[in-house]
Design an enzyme around this catalytic site. Sequence first.
Site, PDB file in Angstrom:
ATOM      1  N   HIS A  11       0.854  -1.353   0.102  1.00 46.28           N
ATOM      2  CA  HIS A  11      -0.161   0.177  -0.086  1.00 46.28           C
ATOM      3  C   HIS A  11       0.898   1.193  -0.134  1.00 46.28           C
ATOM      4  O   HIS A  11       0.426   2.101  -0.652  1.00 46.28           O
ATOM      5  CB  HIS A  11      -0.911   0.098   1.195  1.00 46.28           C
ATOM      6  N   LYS A  63      -9.270  -8.771   7.704  1.00 46.55           N
ATOM      7  CA  LYS A  63     -10.210  -9.054   9.072  1.00 46.55           C
ATOM      8  C   LYS A  63     -10.248  -7.501   9.711  1.00 46.55           C
ATOM      9  O   LYS A  63      -9.361  -6.874   9.598  1.00 46.55           O
ATOM     10  CB  LYS A  63      -9.722  -9.966   9.741  1.00 46.55           C
TER      11      LYS A  63
END
Lengths: 190, 280
Positions: free
Chosen positions: A36, A102
């Site tokens: 990222h 998650k």
Amino acid sequence: MITLTYPFDEKAVRALKAGDAVSITGRLYTGRDKFHKFVADGGALPVDFTDGALYHCGPVCVRDGADGAWRVVAAGPTTSVRENPYEPAFIAASGVRLIVGKGGMDAATRAAMKRHGCVYVQAVGGAGALYAAAVRRVAGVSLLDEFGAAEAVWHFDVVDFRGVVAMDAHGRSLFAEVAEASARALAGLR
Amino acid sequence: MQDRLVSMIRETSSSLPEDVLAALRAAARREARGGSAAVVLRTILDNCALAKRNGTPLCQDTGTLTFFVDERLRRRVTPALVRRAVACATECGFLRRNTIDAVTGRSCDDNCAEGAPVVHYVAGDGPARRVTLLLKGGGSENMSRQYSLPDAALGAGRDLAGVRACVLDAVQKIQGYGCAPGILGVCVGGDRATGYAVAKAQLLRPLDAAADAGGGGAELRRLEKALLREANALGIGPMGLGGKTTLLGVKVAARTRVPASFFVTVAYMCWACRRRTIEL
């Protein structure tokens, strides 16, 4: 259980609702912290994410056999909130349809999902053995030398990878709803 | 002896204790069929069956290793022996390379360093001499917390009602982030360090009441039951997606405190509560 097959159709993804159980078959690309940051700093996307899926996962992969093929030992999800600062821009630029991880993501990411037609799928934390078994083939890996095995972009071909839509493209987030409802329930207990 | 410890580590990492599995199965029966809570619990149970069959880690975070050794075994089960067993189990792939030097950031590739693994020598009783191993992942450890009473924001005073307020606040704040459904170990009182140690030690107690020797008197037993019921009424559910099962168990113990302090310590354990005891 709703079956999602790669490439993921925008209309089908937009039709998903928070709470839907899904089974994913096809290509998943992993990407976590270093990926990222790399993209946010202007790095070129190593693969085409159009109508694809990004999996927040740092797998344990070993190279074995005479052919040097990769085998996945454990591939459970990692916590997604660390990617909050980067995800809206990634969703806008990449054409990705599924973010798998998650713990859920923030309101800005939720808004980007609504705008661009993307959902968040909650995988089950800790189920590393089962998700490794769902990976039938490691089709390739990108940025391995740059990021190391745990942070590289792995190209997984998965069959029946199960999860639950926790943030949909209508702006709903199960995490936000459960947090609010549980706060009200707690106030009721006091 | 080293081989027995290595196979103990492998079994602990690849299979859950029967009482935890039974609690997960009971939870799966309670949740609405086809709902997200049931799907998450089914995934967890399938994962456990697969890991056990393959003898591979059921979660990639093989956690902090804590050994509790009967002190009468001090000469046979030395810290050096335990370290050799851990290094061997790591080499075999039963444990992830999971130990990081906190100053340099480098990996201690055999999972061994000063104080790692953690080895506690504990008083033994009866003829059996036991070694117990607990594996606790970082995601759950990050959720553990400690309160100091009174707590004005919670309206919690220095009594069991105040303890209840702290524990329920912890459950609500943790949501599903510690990989729910979890297990709580709670210590009422003690100093800050003993609070965490005693709270974590409660995670060794079996979930089924018949097999549990308990951590305190009848009052604490009642508190455990009430907290479990109330925590599950919050509706947080497996992995925080909503449902009836937020916790599998609550275990509470108490220690004396000094007049100036009243700590309530909550140790959160994920559903992957990997513990095992062997007799030597």
